[in-house]
Design an enzyme around this catalytic site. Structure first.
Site, mmCIF file in Angstrom:
data_model
loop_
_atom_site.group_PDB
_atom_site.id
_atom_site.type_symbol
_atom_site.label_atom_id
_atom_site.label_comp_id
_atom_site.label_asym_id
_atom_site.label_seq_id
_atom_site.Cartn_x
_atom_site.Cartn_y
_atom_site.Cartn_z
ATOM 1 N N SER A 12 6.305 53.128 56.801
ATOM 2 C CA SER A 12 5.217 52.851 55.857
ATOM 3 C C SER A 12 5.203 51.386 55.401
ATOM 4 O O SER A 12 6.108 50.940 54.682
ATOM 5 C CB SER A 12 5.385 53.777 54.640
ATOM 6 O OG SER A 12 4.761 53.251 53.500
HETATM 7 N N1 LIG Z 1 -3.135 51.979 47.816
HETATM 8 C C1 LIG Z 1 -1.790 52.253 48.241
HETATM 9 C C2 LIG Z 1 -1.845 52.882 49.630
HETATM 10 C C3 LIG Z 1 -0.509 53.466 50.075
HETATM 11 C C4 LIG Z 1 -0.659 54.212 51.395
HETATM 12 O O1 LIG Z 1 -1.754 54.330 51.940
HETATM 13 N N2 LIG Z 1 0.445 54.725 51.901
HETATM 14 C C5 LIG Z 1 0.409 55.504 53.119
HETATM 15 C C6 LIG Z 1 1.670 55.302 53.932
HETATM 16 S S1 LIG Z 1 1.805 53.607 54.484
HETATM 17 C C7 LIG Z 1 0.335 56.966 52.745
HETATM 18 O O2 LIG Z 1 1.324 57.627 52.610
HETATM 19 N N3 LIG Z 1 -0.893 57.452 52.546
HETATM 20 C C8 LIG Z 1 -1.125 58.825 52.152
HETATM 21 C C9 LIG Z 1 -2.528 58.984 51.649
HETATM 22 O O3 LIG Z 1 -3.268 57.988 51.595
HETATM 23 O O4 LIG Z 1 -2.880 60.111 51.317
HETATM 24 C C10 LIG Z 1 -0.964 50.962 48.227
HETATM 25 O O5 LIG Z 1 -1.553 49.869 48.083
HETATM 26 O O6 LIG Z 1 0.262 51.007 48.318
#
Ligand SMILES: N[C@@H](CCC(=O)N[C@@H](CS)C(=O)NCC(=O)O)C(=O)O
Length: 213
Positions: A12
């Protein structure tokens, strides 16, 4: 004084951003940050979530969003053209187990190992899935007993540690990564998803949020 648990998976890139952002902020905050390697594939399966990169519009947005976030925090993130193919072929379960084994036996190397996994996959376009990849990471960070570490990472004890982190996070409501648990001074827990909620963490713990470090 507050305490944070950072549940993450090296698959991630947003976990990497949270890790580096918290590391920088903690130069001022000086709070306890506990790293909790879990396995995002299993967290998504159990919570009914799915990788954003598999949804076309989210995948396109993520490229620009990751570029902005990595520039903001000074992280050398450089998405690899092979990533989508690797995602269908491999998992990071073994890498996460190596991290848990280090946390158990050589905890002083955990941060360096996690960063090296991210640098390989998300900066240098190198794999982190097969035995040779894991060996190279352990060698680079100067781990002792590299073969022993790899053997132990396949033990039921380490599998149980991984299961504990997965089930704890999923029971708290996790569906993705990074998953951050903020423990405030009253003993309450606050659950945060994402690397983009540093202002919420600062607010919960009454810590200063520097607009740009
Ligand atoms: N807006 C968040 C996004 C985080 C994200 O999208 N993480 C991913 C893994 S890299 C995830 O697990 N997403 C699950 C989802 O969007 O439901 C950030 O800026 O950290």
């Amino acid at each position: 004084m507050g305490r944070i648990e950072l549940y993450f998976d090296v698959i991630s890139p947003y976990s990497w951003i949270a890790f580096e952002a918290l590391t920088k902020l903690n130069e001022k905050w000086n709070i306890e940050i506990q790293l909790k390697p879990f396995y995002l594939g299993e967290v998504m399966k159990r919570s009914g979530s799915r990788p954003p990169a598999l949804v076309k519009a989210k995948g396109i947005f993520m490229v620009a969003d990751l570029d902005r976030s990595s520039k903001y925090w000074g992280i050398p993130l450089n998405p690899c053209p092979e990533f989508m193919r690797w995602m269908k072929t491999y998992t990071t379960e073994d890498a996460q187990k190596v991290l848990l084994t280090l946390q158990k036996n050589q905890p002083e190397l955990l941060e360096a190992a996690a960063r090296e996994f991210w640098l390989r996959l998300w900066s240098r376009g190198q794999k982190i899935f097969e035995k040779n990849d894991l060996l190279e990471v352990l060698k680079t960070i100067g781990a002792r007993d590299i073969e022993g570490t790899l053997t132990e990472s396949k033990s039921s004890e380490v599998a149980n540690l991984l299961e504990e982190n997965i089930s704890t996070a999923v029971d708290q409501g996790a569906f993705g990564a990074p998953w951050i648990v903020v423990h405030d001074d009253n003993g309450d827990e606050h659950y945060i998803f994402g690397s983009d909620r540093m202002h919420h963490i600062a607010d919960i713990l009454s810590l200063p949020l520097l607009s740009k470090i």
